[in-house]
Design an enzyme around this catalytic site. Sequence first.
Site, short mmCIF file in Angstrom:
data_model
loop_
_atom_site.label_atom_id
_atom_site.label_comp_id
_atom_site.label_asym_id
_atom_site.label_seq_id
_atom_site.Cartn_x
_atom_site.Cartn_y
_atom_site.Cartn_z
N CYS A 81 -4.48 -0.78 -2.00
CA CYS A 81 -4.96 0.60 -2.01
C CYS A 81 -6.27 0.68 -2.82
CB CYS A 81 -3.90 1.52 -2.61
SG CYS A 81 -3.14 0.81 -4.05
N CYS A 91 -1.89 3.91 -6.50
CA CYS A 91 -1.44 2.60 -6.05
C CYS A 91 0.01 2.42 -6.48
CB CYS A 91 -2.31 1.54 -6.71
SG CYS A 91 -2.83 0.26 -5.61
N CYS A 144 0.86 -1.17 0.00
CA CYS A 144 0.00 0.00 0.00
C CYS A 144 0.90 1.23 0.00
CB CYS A 144 -0.91 -0.03 1.22
SG CYS A 144 -2.41 0.92 1.01
#
Length: 166
Positions: free
Chosen positions: A79, A87, A7
């Site tokens: 994400c 992302c 993430c």
Amino acid sequence: MNILFLCTGNSCRSILSEGVFNHLAPQGMHAISAGSQPAGALHPRAVALLHREGISTAGYSSKSWDDLPVTPDIVVTVCASAAGETCPTYLGPVLRTHWGLEDPSHVAGSAEDIEAAFARTHAIILARTRAFLALPLAELQDDRARFKAELDRIGTLQAWTGERHE
């Protein structure tokens, strides 16, 4: 097999994913998490949720993808790119999939609303992890295209309703 949950901040969704996966995974499978721009600290609600579920966070930290202790076999981005969140793209010869999750740490409202958002995120991660672990992994490792398709399918699972999203 090493799975990287990736993430941006590596403080909430990827940490929850790492904890749930490692709690359920059989010996020989291990998850790690990292971020492209790590927050530097774990989100306290994510840690509290994992502890309530009996999942240890000992040794967990918000870390950069530049500091990985192992090379991952699979990279799962978590994400919420559909929400306009950028992302990170992991570069390397690995199998990649996207299991987008809304960030519960960005939910505003009452304490109950925020807790509900964390519980919903946890439920989705739990459902996706169980679906991953139910795959015929030995069979899929010889068929990367099918393995990727299965991982992508899992990324559409929504735990609380069973619905899929695109």
